[in-house]
Structures are given as C-alpha cells and as structure tokens.
Design a protein around this motif. Structure first.
Motif, mmCIF file in Angstrom:
data_model
loop_
_atom_site.group_PDB
_atom_site.id
_atom_site.type_symbol
_atom_site.label_atom_id
_atom_site.label_comp_id
_atom_site.label_asym_id
_atom_site.label_seq_id
_atom_site.Cartn_x
_atom_site.Cartn_y
_atom_site.Cartn_z
ATOM 1 N N GLU A 1 1.000 -1.155 0.191
ATOM 2 C CA GLU A 1 0.018 -0.009 0.046
ATOM 3 C C GLU A 1 1.041 1.234 -0.143
ATOM 4 O OE1 GLU A 1 -3.390 0.104 0.003
ATOM 5 O OE2 GLU A 1 -3.858 -0.813 1.986
ATOM 6 N N TRP A 2 0.874 2.017 -0.961
ATOM 7 C CA TRP A 2 1.617 3.213 -1.402
ATOM 8 C C TRP A 2 0.719 4.525 -0.927
ATOM 9 C CZ3 TRP A 2 5.453 3.811 -5.732
ATOM 10 C CH2 TRP A 2 6.595 3.349 -5.639
ATOM 11 N N ALA A 3 1.299 5.209 -0.011
ATOM 12 C CA ALA A 3 0.554 6.584 0.183
ATOM 13 C C ALA A 3 0.875 7.499 -0.961
ATOM 14 C CB ALA A 3 1.100 7.431 1.534
ATOM 15 N N MET B 1 3.427 9.473 -13.601
ATOM 16 C CA MET B 1 2.039 9.786 -13.789
ATOM 17 C C MET B 1 1.147 9.861 -12.090
ATOM 18 S SD MET B 1 0.295 6.131 -15.114
ATOM 19 C CE MET B 1 0.674 4.701 -14.070
ATOM 20 N N ASP B 2 2.063 9.355 -11.111
ATOM 21 C CA ASP B 2 1.435 9.586 -9.838
ATOM 22 C C ASP B 2 1.727 10.957 -9.097
ATOM 23 O OD1 ASP B 2 3.804 8.351 -9.836
ATOM 24 O OD2 ASP B 2 3.609 7.788 -7.758
ATOM 25 N N HIS B 3 2.538 11.476 -9.897
ATOM 26 C CA HIS B 3 3.075 12.863 -9.426
ATOM 27 C C HIS B 3 2.415 13.947 -10.373
ATOM 28 C CE1 HIS B 3 5.943 11.315 -6.496
ATOM 29 N NE2 HIS B 3 5.523 10.130 -7.326
ATOM 30 N N VAL B 4 2.079 13.753 -11.550
ATOM 31 C CA VAL B 4 1.610 14.915 -12.589
ATOM 32 C C VAL B 4 0.041 14.412 -13.132
ATOM 33 C CG1 VAL B 4 3.556 15.540 -13.515
ATOM 34 C CG2 VAL B 4 2.377 13.875 -14.872
ATOM 35 N N THR C 1 6.641 11.252 -0.622
ATOM 36 C CA THR C 1 5.448 11.153 -1.474
ATOM 37 C C THR C 1 4.782 9.695 -0.876
ATOM 38 O OG1 THR C 1 6.344 11.912 -3.358
ATOM 39 C CG2 THR C 1 4.201 10.634 -3.753
ATOM 40 N N HIS C 2 5.480 8.590 -0.807
ATOM 41 C CA HIS C 2 5.126 7.267 -0.627
ATOM 42 C C HIS C 2 5.146 6.804 0.640
ATOM 43 C CE1 HIS C 2 3.996 7.423 -4.880
ATOM 44 N NE2 HIS C 2 5.306 7.546 -5.514
ATOM 45 N N LEU C 3 5.684 7.466 1.733
ATOM 46 C CA LEU C 3 5.477 7.249 3.088
ATOM 47 C C LEU C 3 4.201 7.475 3.716
ATOM 48 C CD1 LEU C 3 8.978 8.790 4.350
ATOM 49 C CD2 LEU C 3 8.686 6.626 3.387
HETATM 50 ZN ZN LIG Z 1 5.934 8.226 -7.264
#
Ligand SMILES: [Zn+2]
Length: 318
Positions: free
Chosen positions: A84-86, A142-145, A292-294
């Motif tokens: 599971e990624w925040a 894409m998970d950042h833009v 980002t993903h913590l």
């Molecule tokens: Zn990312």
C-alpha cells in the motif's frame, strides 16, 4: 485507462483485494480530512493525501531474493503480496506565493479508486486551484503529474501558473528509457503516455531549471537524478527550521534497506547512491522529511543506524 491486462497478481487484483476491506475505498465517503498542517519557520506547509495506491509487493526491491522480501513484509506486519503506497502532495505558502508540490495520480485509473482524491481534498482544505501560483514537480511519473491532467483541472488554474521541473526531466520524457525498471506490465505504457501528454498540455507554463531554483523565499527545488534523470527534492528553510519534500527519493523499506532497487527507478544504482547521500545529510543536519509514498502525513526524521538508517516518525501535533 485500464491497467487490467496484467498477469496475476495484477494491479487491479491488488486494488480490489484491499478496496473491499476499507469503507474509505468507496468513492464518496470521507471519514477523515486527510490533510496535515505544519510550519517551517515562516513557511506554511500542508501535506494533503491524494489517496492510496495498491501495488504488487515485488515493487519493494527487484534486486532482492523474493523470500527476503517476504520476510521483510512479514516483519512489518504487511500482507505478502500487496504493497500500500501513500500518495502525499504538499502545498506551501511563502512570500505571497502558493506552491503545489506534485499533483497526485488524477482520475484516469478506475482500477485505483482510493487514489486521485487531490482535487476533492484541496477543496475540502479551502485551497482554490486558482490561488496556486506555482507547481513544482519532483518528477513526471503519472502519480506525480496526473492530478494536473484530470478533467476540468487545467481550466481552473491561473493562466500565468508556473510549472517548475528540471530540464533533464522534461528532456527525458521526450524519449524515456524504461530498460532498467521493473514495473507491473501496463505501467510503462501508461507512464509514457502521461509524460508525453503532460509535456504537450503544459508546455507553455513550464519553467525548467538545471540544478537548483528558488521558487519563493526559503523554497528551493534541487535536482538529484536517480529515480528519474531529473528527479528533484524541495528544500524548505526558514528561521532555523528545515524540511525536505523528497518525492520518490525514499520508500518505507529504504531506511532499513537503502540498496533495494524500487521497481519504478529508471537508474536503480544511482537512485540508491542518491538515497544514501541525502538520508545521511538529513540525519546530520536534523532536517525533517516528508516523502510521497511514506504513510500519511509522513512527517519524520532520519537517524543513522550502523550502515543503514532508522525512520523516526514525528509526533501528531493536534
Ligand atoms: Zn511516485
């Protein structure tokens, strides 16, 4: 866009498995505000969650024996196959400017219903997209833009919006190299398409920098490379306080195992070198870290622990 054409365990399988367990997987329900505010000297900082991404557990480290990977997940009380990624995004206010750092994944992926919440959560936080003067991109995955490409978003942004990104990153996405990554099938194509589309749609607003650029007083974006060639971190400094928004510099496993290659790293050896260098620096200067993903809100410190690092979560302050 569907990511369903993937072998078991597909991203859809991972997402479905987790989504059924959570009431907040349902599109309309918001049980918690998913925003966290703090100050760095005079600078206002708000971490906003774009939601959660469910990915195959193998993304943890593709240079590691699967049994070692499974043991780490077991030690962390995590399921063996789904990670599971925040998806943390940050809004910073300094010197009269309102700066959005990264933009989440957007609404293009119906298989990932717990992600793509940024627009709704900015609204809930009282942040009007028209008040954003600058966007800083740590990189163009894409998970950042994706959040800037969601329907109706661009029309609500200012016409004089400045989008800051490293020149090396913009150049990379003209013809990206995926030869060193280890992503779930379906992802490279989706990332290529999103990167190209972003370059096209935001071309006239993009302001590129070579190595470093001060976006507002005490808000400096610095290129690190590694994860992608133009990957950057944002350093905040005011009144003796410091905080780094590190993008994809480090994932949860990266403190204990900084040499594990994350599947999304385009140059994994360089990504690991950059990770070790900056984690050492954060530990030495006692700078706060948000990534980002913590797990949200992710405000933490880094300590040196022998040859590796220790994650020290910050206290909840409300
Ligand atoms: Zn990312």
């Amino acid at each position: 866009m569907s990511l369903d054409n993937t072998p078991h365990p597909s991203v859809k399988h991972c997402a479905d498995k987790v989504n059924t367990r959570y009431i907040h997987g349902r599109p309309e329900s918001e049980l918690v505000p998913s925003r966290y505010a703090l100050k760095v000297g005079e600078i206002d900082v708000m971490v906003v969650s774009d939601g959660v991404l469910s990915l195959p557990g193998a993304m943890l480290g593709h240079n590691v024996d699967p049994a070692v990977r499974a043991a780490w997940l077991e030690d962390m009380f995590l399921p063996p196959d789904v990670l599971e990624w925040a998806l943390n995004v940050v809004v910073v206010r300094s010197g009269g400017r309102t700066i959005l750092i990264d933009a989440g994944i957007g609404m293009e992926f119906p298989d990932l219903p717990r992600a793509g919440k940024l627009a709704q959560r900015l609204k809930a936080a009282g942040i009007d997209p028209a008040s954003v003067t600058d966007v800083v991109l740590t990189h163009m995955h894409m998970d950042h833009v994706g959040g800037l490409l969601a329907e109706g978003v661009k029309e609500r942004l200012r016409r004089d919006l400045r989008v800051h990104v490293a020149a090396a990153e913009a150049e990379f996405w003209e013809s990206p190299d995926f030869s060193r990554v280890s992503m779930p099938p379906g992802f490279p194509d989706a990332l290529r398409r999103t990167g190209k589309r972003f370059l096209k749609e935001y071309h006239s607003q993009m302001r590129t920098f070579e190595n470093e650029y001060e976006v507002a007083p005490g808000v400096v974006v610095q290129r690190t490379g590694g994860h992608t060639p133009g990957h950057s971190v944002v350093r905040l400094a005011s009144g003796g306080d410091r905080l780094m928004f590190a993008g994809d510099l480090v994932f949860q496993v990266g403190f204990e195992h900084p040499d594990w290659y994350n599947g999304f790293e385009h140059d994994p050896e360089e990504a690991a070198r950059v990770r070790v260098r900056l984690l050492r620096e954060l530990a030495a200067n006692r700078e706060s870290l948000v990534a980002t993903h913590l797990s949200f809100p992710s405000v933490c410190h880094v300590a040196v622990d022998g040859d590796v690092f220790r994650w020290v979560p910050g206290p909840w302050e409300y």
